[in-house]
Design an enzyme around this catalytic site. Sequence first.
Site: not given
Length: 252
Positions: A144, A157
């Site tokens: 990501s 995350y």
Amino acid sequence: MDFPNKTILITGASRGIGKATAMAFAEKGAKVGLNYRSNDEAAEITFKELPGEGHQLFKRDISQKSETEALINDFVKEFGRLDVLVNNAGISIFHEIDSVDFEHWTHAWEKTFETNLFAAANLCYWAAQAMMKTGGGHIVNVSSRGAFRGEPTKPAYGASKAALNAMSQSLAKKLAPHNIYVGVVAPGFTETEMAAKTLTPEERENLLRESPFKRMAQPEEVAHAILFLASDEAAYSSGTIIDVNGASYLRS
């Protein structure tokens, strides 16, 4: 980039980027194994939509350590070999440090790392064992942009994806002599069914403003980058991290 009779295992494959990737591989002639955790309905829909024949569903909760070995064993038993592993499954939990209690904070870190890092690491291990027996293969890990820009509302995350990047590059070096190639795709926010259901109009507008293209990525665009890194033509790109974020975050 064609994958005639190549065997592909994709985690988190029932929806979104995983589904688009499965469709793209199947259209190129591959036999696809769809791993999912719990959504039987979505998995069955994706399975039935795949072009070609010889695909298979694998329901396994990869956040459980023993399930990762079982998944690879099931896949190899079904297909005879594993050519490509795509570690796409991931979760994100909001846990802002200035507004959550300690129990929520620690829970978010533990659960996020179980799926986003530990499951991917364990699958890389078992996939590498299988690939070394058959002459090599490709591993593509889905990261990501949050690994680079920071995720203040979901720090676990961002940290898990940064660790995934580092692990992938370490494995790219270690596994190269075994003809196993490891790459990473780092998407920005992607237009998935889940995003459509959960984003407020204001959140959506803010996301659209992040990219000069004034739109989010389509799952098919992320899938294209995954297919490239899984192709034989991309072998010398092992260790690469490909950004697919519409210039919403640029890193040097």
